[in-house]
Design an enzyme around this catalytic site. Structure first.
Site, PDB file in Angstrom:
ATOM      1  N   ASP A  83     -40.305 -61.350  49.355  1.00  0.00           N
ATOM      2  CA  ASP A  83     -39.684 -61.865  48.137  1.00  0.00           C
ATOM      3  C   ASP A  83     -39.094 -60.651  47.408  1.00  0.00           C
ATOM      4  O   ASP A  83     -39.460 -59.499  47.670  1.00  0.00           O
ATOM      5  CB  ASP A  83     -40.687 -62.628  47.263  1.00  0.00           C
ATOM      6  CG  ASP A  83     -39.966 -63.576  46.292  1.00  0.00           C
ATOM      7  OD1 ASP A  83     -38.753 -63.367  46.043  1.00  0.00           O
ATOM      8  OD2 ASP A  83     -40.603 -64.515  45.772  1.00  0.00           O
TER       9      ASP A  83
HETATM   10  C1  BGC Z   1     -37.854 -65.747  43.891  1.00  0.00           C
HETATM   11  C2  BGC Z   1     -37.279 -66.211  45.217  1.00  0.00           C
HETATM   12  C3  BGC Z   1     -35.802 -65.945  45.246  1.00  0.00           C
HETATM   13  C4  BGC Z   1     -35.552 -64.476  45.001  1.00  0.00           C
HETATM   14  C5  BGC Z   1     -34.092 -64.090  45.034  1.00  0.00           C
HETATM   15  C6  BGC Z   1     -37.436 -64.340  43.537  1.00  0.00           C
HETATM   16  O1  BGC Z   1     -37.744 -64.051  42.204  1.00  0.00           O
HETATM   17  O2  BGC Z   1     -39.262 -65.845  43.923  1.00  0.00           O
HETATM   18  O3  BGC Z   1     -37.551 -67.575  45.403  1.00  0.00           O
HETATM   19  O4  BGC Z   1     -35.274 -66.359  46.468  1.00  0.00           O
HETATM   20  O5  BGC Z   1     -36.063 -64.133  43.719  1.00  0.00           O
HETATM   21  O6  BGC Z   1     -33.420 -64.622  43.945  1.00  0.00           O
END
Ligand code: BGC
Length: 720
Positions: free
Chosen positions: A261
């Site tokens: 993530d």
């Molecule tokens: C989220 C993800 C997301 C990523 C990119 C993170 O804060 O948990 O679900 O895909 O950001 O935006």
């Protein structure tokens, strides 16, 4: 003669299968040869450059060898607009997209076919936008109704999640775009998500939190997966060898990329050796990321082997050959009428009729002169907002516009805002100062309601109130909405309450005092049109709740056991397997609205549940059939739900567990024979002692119902 034809057909079928399998082996051999050829040519520096972000959503390619970079992008609401470093909009005019209904709306359709179309259409849009990895679908279990991302996720049930996830992944990947299933795993709260350790026993992990990931990987062959921010049993998911190497890569034979993530990587050597393949994040100095210079140094120091690096490169190239480097890829498309139709169909099937005691719905338009449309959510748009992914929708039809579209000039619409849904908190501000009713706005609403035949009051959350990076503090309707509903209901007996939200709220007072309640969602580009069609009866509501609404928060398992949000950065999942309705049913706690609940404008009658046999071996499938008759005046879609229960089990069991469901269209006065199949192996529990799935022999009860609590019939089978 018949035998001869059958024999030759069998031979032809065998040869076709053989030829296909042979061709596949040949092509996978050819692919392997290409990948290992490239790996041999890459320098260590080039390899490392492919293992970390070099922009907010992208990675570097290797131009020397013609290897492109990989662009990822967020869903799940649609293909996100282009952003600059720092998350600000790139202000392009070419990056608008279809806004699809949110995750819990999709789940409320109970229609895997729609999940497929959602994936297919988003895949087409991603292709057009050249985003090779879509960071969807997201389906963490709704453990607490407060979780800020409940609206993005599907449901509280692992089986419903699995069926939707598999089809969403199939749909996306059929377009040559990798799905990135997320967040692996047990990311069930936003509070302290970056530091909290989830403590749970193995059975709970396997039976509740992993099944949809397993199905997405083993059934739909998901090409990428995103490790979650949190820790499990003290170890960050992004460097958790048990989760990533043992379960995902060894047991499930995952061939694709484990992506962190954003900013969720915490080490170089541990993460590299324990299963993470690609470090993503935004901003900062990309060359200093854990998987940049520090990884190069660690390889040189012998702490991470070249074999480990090559395996990661192999995975990345393998995904690239299915996506950005594929030959003859399908063409991309954006904002097509077909995509709008998918958004409409999902929205139309997601809306849940909660109460219709006086049959105010569907609205009778003959003689209808005026409607008061009240509430900020009637004009609010939901494609952007809050912290987290949205989509720059090409268009979004609000509820008010939908009603105007459908009713035309014949009916006067008296709009009043009723409350202001403005909420601009600091990231972790969950105070209730936004709950004060606005007396002036309420007075205007009351005046509009008084002079109208009907009042439709729109309340609920919005994309600021429900958001990534924070959980709600409680289930109260915000912005003084309850006072608004009370005031309007007091002056107009024909008041219809429409709640627009993505997660459960406290509807206790509304359920008691109001005759007519409809549940809608952050329902995509076609939101208003679909809602108007449901209210006016062009569409018979068929949505079913994908999670339990508790009467009080303390009735929900994590809250009843004081096991949320944890102490000292540890959250113990004390309720174990008893999540959602499994808890309410086993503990005999009455919910406000139960899992699977939803009314229709018609009525269905269930005949006796029958099984093909009474006794099954462990390798067979149980076949259950039930005749469902539409006894009312409207055609409709009924979701037949099949739960199982194991009396006298050797281990703790939930009172019932969903094991099959089917949504069927039935014309008025007609009947459908609905056949459901349950593989006996799906009746297994995970044994903590032996670390194995065990199918207990003995008697099982099948319960067929229109919801988890509206059981229409039962049957017993024996497993030998
Ligand atoms: C989220 C993800 C997301 C990523 C990119 C993170 O804060 O948990 O679900 O895909 O950001 O935006």
């Amino acid at each position: 003669m018949k035998i001869k034809i059958f024999a030759s057909l069998t031979i032809v079928a065998f040869m076709l299968t053989f030829t296909k399998a042979h061709a596949q082996t040949q092509s996978s051999q050819a692919l392997e040869a290409k990948i290992s050829g490239i790996i041999k040519k890459l320098t260590i520096e080039e390899k490392i450059s492919m293992l970390h972000a070099n922009s907010i959503f992208g990675t570097a390619g290797v131009p020397r060898l013609g290897i492109p970079g990989l662009m990822t992008d967020d869903g799940p609401l649609g293909v996100r607009e282009d952003l600059k470093e720092g998350w600000a909009s790139a202000n392009l005019t070419t990056d608008s997209a279809t806004f699809f209904p949110n995750g819990s709306a999709l789940a409320a359709t109970w229609n895997p076919g729609l999940a497929y179309r959602y994936g297919h259409d988003m895949g087409e849009e991603a292709r057009w936008r050249k985003k090779w990895i879509m960071l969807v679908p997201a389906f963490n279990i709704a453990r607490t109704p407060l979780c800020g991302r409940t609206y993005e996720y599907y449901s509280e049930d692992p089986f419903l999640n699995s069926r939707l996830a598999v089809q969403a992944v199939n749909g996306i990947q059929g377009q040559g775009i990798a799905a990135c299933v997320k967040h692996f795993a047990a990311n069930n709260q936003e509070v302290e998500r970056g530091r909290v350790s989830v403590e749970l026993d193995e059975r709970t992990l396997r039976e509740i939190y992993l099944p949809a990931f397993k199905a997405a990987v083993t059934e739909a062959n998901a090409w990428t997966i995103m490790s979650a921010y949190n820790k499990i049993r003290g170890v960050y998911c992004s460097e958790n060898p048990y989760l990533l190497n043992t379960i995902l890569k060894d047991e499930w034979k995952f061939k694709g990329i484990v992506i962190s993530d954003w900013g969720g990587t915490h080490s170089t050597v541990n993460a590299a050796n324990n299963g993470l393949d690609l470090e993503m994040g935004s901003g900062g100095n990309y060359s200093k990321y854990f998987f940049a210079q520090p990884l190069l140094d660690s390889v040189k120091a012998g702490k991470v082997s070249m074999a480990v690096i090559d395996e990661k490169i192999h995975r990345i190239l393998w995904v690239m050959y299915h996506t950005v480097m594929a030959t003859n890829p399908p063409a991309g498309k954006i904002n097509t009428p077909e995509h709008s139709k998918t958004a409409y169909d999902i929205a139309a099937e997601s809306i849940v009729l909660l109460k219709n005691e006086q049959h105010l719905l569907p609205l009778n338009t003959s003689g209808l002169k005026s409607i008061a449309v009240i509430g900020d959510n009637a004009t609010e748009m939901f494609h952007l907002g809050g912290f987290g992914a949205g989509v720059k929708a090409r268009y979004e039809v609000t509820a008010l516009a939908g009603l105007q579209n459908r009713l035309g000039k014949a009916v006067a619409i008296n709009y009043a805002q009723g409350y202001s849904g403005v909420y601009k908190p600091q990231r972790r501000d969950t105070s209730n100062k936004y709950n004060k009713p606005d007396t002036a706005l309420i007075a205007q609403a009351v005046a509009a309601a008084k002079k109208s035949d009907y009042a439709i009051v729109f309340v609920g959350g919005n994309r600021e109130w429900e958001s990534e990076a924070r959980d709600r503090k409680d289930l109260t309707l915000p912005f003084g909405e309850q006072q608004l509903v009370d005031a309007v209901t007091a002056v107009n007996a024909k008041t219809i309450v429409v709640v627009v939200a993505g997660a459960p709220y406290d509807l206790g007072k509304i359920k008691k005092n109001n005759s007519t309640v409809v549940w809608s969602w952050y329902n995509g580009s076609e939101n208003g049109n679909a809602l108007a069609d449901v209210l006016l009866g062009k569409v018979n509501p068929s949505g079913r709740l994908p999670f339990t609404f508790p009467n009080e928060l303390k009735d929900s398992p994590a809250h009843a056991l004081n096991a949320y949000p944890g102490t000292d950065l540890k959250v113990e999942y004390k309720e174990g397997i008893l999540v959602g309705y499994r808890w309410f049913d086993t503990k005999k706690i009455e919910p406000m609205y139960c899992f699977g609940y939803g009314l229709s404008y018609t009525d269905y009658k269930y005949a006796t549940l029958q099984t093909a046999k009474k006794s099954y071996s462990k390798t067979e499938n149980i076949t259950a059939t039930i005749k469902v008759t539409n006894t009312g005046k409207y055609a409709g879609k009924e979701t037949v739900q099949l739960y199982i229960s194991k009396p006298n089990s050797a281990v703790e069991r939930a009172d019932k567990e969903l094991k099959a469901f089917k949504k069927v269209s039935i014309a008025a006065g007609q009947a459908a024979n609905v056949t459901l199949s349950i593989p006996v192996k799906d009746l297994a529990y995970f044994d903590n002692k032996t670390n194995k799935w065990v199918v207990e022999p003995g008697k099982y009860t099948l319960l067929v119902g229109a919801s988890s609590r509206d059981i229409k019939g039962t049957a017993s089978v024996v497993v030998k």
